[in-house]
Design an enzyme around this catalytic site. Structure first.
Site, PDB file in Angstrom:
ATOM      1  N   ASP A  26       0.830  -1.204   0.000  1.00  0.00           N
ATOM      2  CA  ASP A  26       0.000   0.000   0.000  1.00  0.00           C
ATOM      3  C   ASP A  26       0.867   1.259   0.000  1.00  0.00           C
ATOM      4  O   ASP A  26       2.093   1.186   0.102  1.00  0.00           O
ATOM      5  CB  ASP A  26      -0.962  -0.024   1.206  1.00  0.00           C
ATOM      6  CG  ASP A  26      -0.255  -0.429   2.481  1.00  0.00           C
ATOM      7  OD1 ASP A  26       0.775   0.198   2.793  1.00  0.00           O
ATOM      8  OD2 ASP A  26      -0.696  -1.405   3.143  1.00  0.00           O
ATOM      9  N   ASP A 203       0.778   3.662 -20.436  1.00  0.00           N
ATOM     10  CA  ASP A 203       0.523   2.275 -20.772  1.00  0.00           C
ATOM     11  C   ASP A 203       0.083   2.126 -22.237  1.00  0.00           C
ATOM     12  O   ASP A 203      -0.839   2.810 -22.669  1.00  0.00           O
ATOM     13  CB  ASP A 203      -0.604   1.776 -19.845  1.00  0.00           C
ATOM     14  CG  ASP A 203      -0.770   0.275 -19.884  1.00  0.00           C
ATOM     15  OD1 ASP A 203       0.131  -0.431 -19.422  1.00  0.00           O
ATOM     16  OD2 ASP A 203      -1.825  -0.184 -20.379  1.00  0.00           O
ATOM     17  N   GLU A 257       4.949   3.455 -23.293  1.00  0.00           N
ATOM     18  CA  GLU A 257       5.255   2.051 -23.536  1.00  0.00           C
ATOM     19  C   GLU A 257       5.065   1.815 -25.033  1.00  0.00           C
ATOM     20  O   GLU A 257       3.943   1.719 -25.515  1.00  0.00           O
ATOM     21  CB  GLU A 257       4.305   1.170 -22.712  1.00  0.00           C
ATOM     22  CG  GLU A 257       4.718  -0.275 -22.725  1.00  0.00           C
ATOM     23  CD  GLU A 257       3.644  -1.204 -22.157  1.00  0.00           C
ATOM     24  OE1 GLU A 257       3.986  -2.353 -21.847  1.00  0.00           O
ATOM     25  OE2 GLU A 257       2.463  -0.797 -22.054  1.00  0.00           O
TER      26      GLU A 257
END
Ligand code: NOJ
Ligand code: CA
Length: 565
Positions: A26, A203, A257
């Protein structure tokens, strides 16, 4: 441009540190370890997705872009973490996953509810194709395969149309051709930038512009669909718009990416005169040993050198490179490219690989745990895996009788993504100090944690960790490792990688470094190319390496050295 001089560290939050004993890493856990990262010397953190998500793909399926995943904590925890990062003069970039959302995102919930919903056009909806063989069951609208096995289309009962998902069924693709989608994405980017984050890792960003009409892929194109998907007609237009409307207004770092993009095509996205992105990840090196899916492909050292040499040539002076050989989608660095057959060789080869990454041309990225020389997990059976990629592939390949279960497990053990996702090994306490002794970590801790862990390595001057700290300090101390020219001294040598980084510094003597890496177990008396003399030893991974070089170097197994010359 601070991102050129940065050393980036990737945190996979689920596996970094659990602070409340639920077995899941976390944000407060990250905050606890910022001094560790500071001491390591990295100055930018890339945080894998921390947003609200049902975790079909561990956070790469976002339900709400403006919320923190509840397992990871609260927005107050995020703000505290960010402030603590800045207080240490480090920066934070976050993962931007906007090619697709979760199917539980409010936009998709609306979109699927009816054909005339205002959000219908936020995604790709199409009628099925007639199926002459079985008229009662339509075929998907086209032949796109999903990255996670099967068709990239899913029939949705409420409206009897199919939606596109290049990844999991629970990751519907956003329709960037809709200007409202772009506006909404830009707005959520500003939300995080206004909080003070320093940029984004984007991404699968080249996939945002889909091919008009979504025609079938030809058999040739089906061998590598990413090539077609990444080169849609509006990709650059949308990225330019993103830059104009958002990125240019902040001092940020962006790294895309570059799935489906060849090295030659990269300047379209990152040439400094274009104003799209700063950097991309190119997969030529990290996937050099990869055949189809998780199969192994033979490679040679000259092949690897040729990739880096080619990068230097193509990206030249106008584009900046990234250097990495691992992340949360690839095996552990040392298991993939080094030697884990003995503890000594593991340490040696891990140091060699870090030496290479920290001295090649481009901004280096360290994946969490690789600074400890963490290894792949000894997976033996399917139920030890968590990753959707493995689970879906199992259905297709094993249940579809394309390979045996044993073959599949062996390949997944070698290349599966869960290898790099096992929890960080902090100490030799139960669960490696990742979580409490009695908690059950979300993914099993590698059983080698009593041997490989941060506490032990911090106390051992010969550890991978301590060596990596020295290496990163060296990278920061000499701009030759950032801006210096790169020259491969001996491209055809099958065992030794020797290269130089040189930089003229006005008013001072030039910085001239030579890196020599013996890739393998075999010792060698390496005669440097004619005219080259190794000078003073700057760093070595073998204790007792002579302080001066000369023209012939006696290299031990996995020997790595940095000299002046
Ligand atoms: C690339 C990410 O790195 C990977 O983990 C993810 O599964 C896909 N994109 C889909 O978001
Ligand atoms: Ca937790």
């Amino acid at each position: 441009m601070w991102w050129k001089e940065a050393v980036v560290y990737q945190v996979y939050p689920r596996s970094f540190q659990d602070s409340n004993g639920d077995g899941i890493g976390d944000l407060n856990g990250i905050t606890e370890h910022l001094d560790y990262l500071k001491k390591l010397g990295v100055n930018v953190i890339w945080l894998s997705p921390h947003y609200d998500s049902p975790n079909a793909d561990n956070g790469y399926d976002i339900r709400d872009y403006r919320k923190v995943m509840k397992e990871f904590g609260t927005m107050a925890d995020f703000d505290r973490m960010l402030a603590a990062i800045k207080a240490r003069h480090m920066r934070l970039i976050i993962d931007l996953v906007v090619n697709h959302t979760s199917d539980e995102h409010a936009w998709f919930v609306q979109s699927r509810s009816s054909r005339d919903n205002p959000y219908r056009d936020y995604y790709f909806w199409r009628d099925g194709k007639p199926n002459p063989a079985d008229p009662a069951h339509l075929l998907p609208p086209n032949n796109y395969p999903s990255y996670f096995s099967g068709s990239a289309w899913k029939l949705d009962e409420p409206t009897k149309q199919y939606y596109l998902h290049l990844f999991a069924v629970k990751q519907p693709d956003l329709n960037w051709d809709n200007p409202k989608v772009r506006e909404d994405v830009f707005s959520l980017m500003k939300f995080w930038l206004d909080k003070g984050v320093d940029g984004f890792r984007m991404d699968v960003i080249p996939l945002i512009s889909k091919q008009p009409g979504l025609p079938d892929l030809t058999p040739e194109q089906l061998k590598d669909p990413s090539r077609i998907w990444a080169n849609g007609p509006h990709r650059d237009e949308y990225l330019l718009q993103m830059n104009r409307e958002v990125l240019s207004k902040y001092d940020v770092m962006t790294v895309g990416e570059a799935i489906g993009i060849t090295l030659e095509e990269e300047p379209k996205l990152i040439d400094s005169s274009r104003h799209e992105l700063n950097l991309v990840f190119n997969f030529d090196a990290v996937r050099i040993n990869r055949g189809d899916f998780y199969s192994e492909k033979p490679w040679t050292l000259p092949d690897l050198k040729a990739i880096y040499d080619h990068h230097a040539e193509v990206l030249g002076k106008t584009s900046w490179d990234t250097v990495f050989l691992s992340n949360h989608d690839n095996p552990r660095l040392v298991s993939n490219f080094g030697d884990t057959s003995t503890p000594e060789l593991r340490v040696r080869s891990a140091k060699l690989l870090e030496t290479m990454l920290m001295t090649l041309r481009g901004t280096p990225f360290v994946y969490q745990g690789d600074e400890l020389g963490m290894t792949n997990f000894p997976f033996k059976q399917l139920d030890q895996f968590d990753d959707i990629e493995v689970k879906n592939a199992y259905k297709e390949k094993v249940l579809g009788s394309k390979m045996t279960e044993a073959e599949f497990i062996a390949e997944s053990q070698r290349f599966g993504r869960d290898n790099s996702r096992t929890p960080m090994q902090w100490t030799d306490a139960p669960n490696a100090g990742f979580t409490t002794a009695t908690a059950r970590p979300w993914l099993a801790v590698n059983p080698n944690y009593p041997e490989i862990n941060a506490a032990k390595e911090q106390a051992d001057p010969a550890s991978v960790l301590r060596y990596t700290e020295d290496l990163i300090a060296l990278h920061h101390a000499h701009l030759a490792f950032v801006y210096g020219d790169y020259k491969d001294l001996d491209p055809d040598n099958p065992q030794v990688f020797a290269f130089t980084r040189t930089l003229a510094v006005p008013g001072r003597s030039d910085q001239r470094f030579m890196v020599v890496l013996n890739f393998g177990e075999k010792p060698v008396d390496y005669a440097l190319p004619k005219g080259i003399v190794a000078g003073k030893l700057v760093l070595a991974n073998v204790l007792g390496t002579p302080q001066t070089g000369g023209t012939t170097l006696k290299l031990a197994a996995w020997d790595a050295r940095i000299y002046t010359f």
